[in-house]
Write a protein that holds these residues in place. Structure first.
Motif, PDB file in Angstrom:
ATOM      1  N   TYR A 129      -1.120   2.022  -5.021  1.00 18.84           N
ATOM      2  CA  TYR A 129      -2.052   3.202  -4.851  1.00 18.84           C
ATOM      3  C   TYR A 129      -1.538   4.495  -4.101  1.00 18.84           C
ATOM      4  O   TYR A 129      -2.029   5.552  -4.970  1.00 18.84           O
ATOM      5  CB  TYR A 129      -2.997   2.799  -3.731  1.00 18.84           C
ATOM      6  CG  TYR A 129      -4.154   3.587  -3.235  1.00 18.84           C
ATOM      7  CD1 TYR A 129      -5.197   4.134  -3.813  1.00 18.84           C
ATOM      8  CD2 TYR A 129      -3.929   4.456  -2.091  1.00 18.84           C
ATOM      9  CE1 TYR A 129      -6.255   4.725  -3.631  1.00 18.84           C
ATOM     10  CE2 TYR A 129      -4.818   5.335  -1.529  1.00 18.84           C
ATOM     11  CZ  TYR A 129      -6.062   5.706  -2.301  1.00 18.84           C
ATOM     12  OH  TYR A 129      -6.731   6.623  -2.076  1.00 18.84           O
ATOM     13  N   MET A 158      -4.854  -3.474   2.478  1.00 14.22           N
ATOM     14  CA  MET A 158      -4.048  -3.822   1.533  1.00 14.22           C
ATOM     15  C   MET A 158      -2.570  -4.317   1.909  1.00 14.22           C
ATOM     16  O   MET A 158      -1.980  -3.917   2.893  1.00 14.22           O
ATOM     17  CB  MET A 158      -3.554  -2.510   0.788  1.00 14.22           C
ATOM     18  CG  MET A 158      -4.774  -1.884  -0.027  1.00 14.22           C
ATOM     19  SD  MET A 158      -4.311  -0.484  -0.757  1.00 14.22           S
ATOM     20  CE  MET A 158      -5.882  -0.038  -1.867  1.00 14.22           C
ATOM     21  N   ASN A 159      -1.958  -5.173   0.820  1.00 14.95           N
ATOM     22  CA  ASN A 159      -0.721  -5.512   1.119  1.00 14.95           C
ATOM     23  C   ASN A 159       0.430  -4.517   0.703  1.00 14.95           C
ATOM     24  O   ASN A 159      -0.049  -3.578   0.138  1.00 14.95           O
ATOM     25  CB  ASN A 159      -0.130  -6.896   0.572  1.00 14.95           C
ATOM     26  CG  ASN A 159      -0.411  -6.722  -1.002  1.00 14.95           C
ATOM     27  OD1 ASN A 159      -0.128  -5.751  -1.703  1.00 14.95           O
ATOM     28  ND2 ASN A 159      -1.009  -7.914  -1.564  1.00 14.95           N
ATOM     29  N   SER A 177       2.628  -4.194  -1.658  1.00 11.77           N
ATOM     30  CA  SER A 177       2.568  -4.116  -3.009  1.00 11.77           C
ATOM     31  C   SER A 177       1.185  -3.329  -3.587  1.00 11.77           C
ATOM     32  O   SER A 177       1.450  -2.196  -4.220  1.00 11.77           O
ATOM     33  CB  SER A 177       2.439  -5.250  -3.955  1.00 11.77           C
ATOM     34  OG  SER A 177       2.699  -5.243  -5.026  1.00 11.77           O
ATOM     35  N   GLN A 178       0.160  -3.469  -3.032  1.00  9.45           N
ATOM     36  CA  GLN A 178      -1.100  -2.909  -3.613  1.00  9.45           C
ATOM     37  C   GLN A 178      -1.125  -1.351  -2.962  1.00  9.45           C
ATOM     38  O   GLN A 178      -1.530  -0.446  -3.595  1.00  9.45           O
ATOM     39  CB  GLN A 178      -2.304  -3.460  -2.748  1.00  9.45           C
ATOM     40  CG  GLN A 178      -2.583  -4.838  -3.592  1.00  9.45           C
ATOM     41  CD  GLN A 178      -3.649  -5.746  -2.969  1.00  9.45           C
ATOM     42  OE1 GLN A 178      -3.790  -5.424  -1.377  1.00  9.45           O
ATOM     43  NE2 GLN A 178      -4.376  -6.470  -3.439  1.00  9.45           N
ATOM     44  N   TRP A 179      -0.641  -1.309  -1.881  1.00  5.45           N
ATOM     45  CA  TRP A 179      -0.503  -0.002  -0.926  1.00  5.45           C
ATOM     46  C   TRP A 179       0.510   1.005  -1.731  1.00  5.45           C
ATOM     47  O   TRP A 179       0.159   2.213  -2.163  1.00  5.45           O
ATOM     48  CB  TRP A 179      -0.128   0.013   0.383  1.00  5.45           C
ATOM     49  CG  TRP A 179       0.403   1.418   0.737  1.00  5.45           C
ATOM     50  CD1 TRP A 179       1.416   1.983   1.161  1.00  5.45           C
ATOM     51  CD2 TRP A 179      -0.723   2.321   1.102  1.00  5.45           C
ATOM     52  NE1 TRP A 179       1.353   3.194   1.550  1.00  5.45           N
ATOM     53  CE2 TRP A 179       0.071   3.461   1.532  1.00  5.45           C
ATOM     54  CE3 TRP A 179      -2.014   2.459   1.014  1.00  5.45           C
ATOM     55  CZ2 TRP A 179      -0.752   4.538   1.834  1.00  5.45           C
ATOM     56  CZ3 TRP A 179      -2.698   3.754   1.283  1.00  5.45           C
ATOM     57  CH2 TRP A 179      -2.070   4.878   1.739  1.00  5.45           C
TER      58      TRP A 179
END
Length: 314
Positions: free
Chosen positions: A298, A290-291, A293-295
């Motif tokens: 989440y 994950m990058n 932003s995604q992390w």
């Protein structure tokens, strides 16, 4: 989220109750030195208070408020401060302080006139003095009280014990209460009753006008050296002396509520900490692809879901 904030606030308030109370083992207590400024529509100055002569003088407590039967010279403590605050609040709003002071000059003693005329400067000087004092350099409460009184006399002169009557009463009571430190638990209640009797004339200033207040004060003064069983025995004696069965039940209920709330906060913090550790591990293993932003999205989702699940189950 609201339930979380409520629980955290309740637990925090419960934790500082003991800090706000003072006892033989605690630092010098403080009393608000200046009364709150009231709305100008509620504090119109009755100049007759400063001029009127009273045929028969009566003792004025610090809880009395100025009325048309009292002269300025009869007031002390908060009642005196209230009258001085009111005078200056009124004359400043009317922009005629010098005129009003001139009118008072012939009707007050030199001592009272000087107090009225110099009050704003003396008040400001006292606030600065209090703020700049380092009482931590003194080992005992007696030394701290002596230091405060010495500086008060330097600022207020002979009027210090009159203007700060409420503060001095509280300090002196605290000093007297230190005698309870060395008392064995078997005689604590008796010694506490004697302490209250000695200060009965000042119970309003000390906020000890009810049995519940006297019970709560007794708890704050309990020596820390008492074992758990000794403390429990003393509390039971105090309860039977000062509280009704209904009051005892209410206090026990509140104690249980606080204990439950504190445990909920502990559980919440512990489980949240465990979740964060688990998420940190997942960041470098399961979700390493994950990058940022995604992390972050989440991560926040997991935290929010934890909060929802926690409070739904509590």
């Amino acid at each position: 989220m609201f339930r979380l904030l409520l629980i955290l606030m309740l637990a925090f308030l419960a934790s500082i109750v003991g800090w706000l109370d003072f006892g033989p083992d605690n630092p010098l207590p403080s009393v608000e030195s200046n009364v709150d400024r009231a709305d100008s529509t509620q504090v119109a100055l009755n100049h007759n208070v400063l001029f009127k002569q009273v045929p028969s003088k009566r003792k004025v407590t610090s809880q009395d408020t100025a009325d048309s039967s009292m002269t300025l010279s009869e007031l002390q403590g908060r009642a005196l401060q209230q009258q001085l605050e009111t005078f200056w609040l009124t004359c400043q709003s009317e922009q005629n302080c010098q005129t009003q002071l001139s009118q008072l000059r012939a009707s007050l003693s030199d001592q009272d006139y000087d107090l009225v005329a110099n009050y704003p400067e003396l008040k400001q000087q006292w606030q600065y003095t209090i703020g700049s004092m380092d009482l931590n350099q003194f080992a005992t409460l007696a030394e701290k009280v002596a230091q405060v009184k010495r500086h008060a006399e330097m600022v207020w002169g002979l009027e210090s014990s009159r203007v700060l009557a409420d503060e001095f009463t509280l300090y002196d009571f605290s000093l007297d209460a230190q005698s309870l430190i060395s008392q064995p638990s078997e005689v604590y209640v008796h010694q506490y009753q004697q302490l209250i009797e000695r200060w009965q004339a000042n119970e309003a200033t000390l906020s000890l006008t009810s049995d519940v207040a006297r019970f709560e004060k007794a708890l704050t003064l309990l020596p820390s050296s008492y074992a758990s069983a000794q403390r429990q025995q003393v509390v039971e004696q105090l309860s039977s002396l000062y509280l009704t069965p209904t009051q005892v039940s209410d206090i026990l209920d509140r104690q249980q509520q606080v204990a439950t709330q504190e445990q909920q906060v502990i559980d919440y913090q512990s489980q949240l900490s465990e979740l964060k550790v688990s998420l940190s591990s997942q960041r470098i293993t399961t979700f390493a692809q994950m990058n940022d932003s995604q992390w972050q999205a989440y991560y926040q989702q997991q935290i929010d879901q934890f909060r929802i699940d926690f409070f739904d189950s509590n």
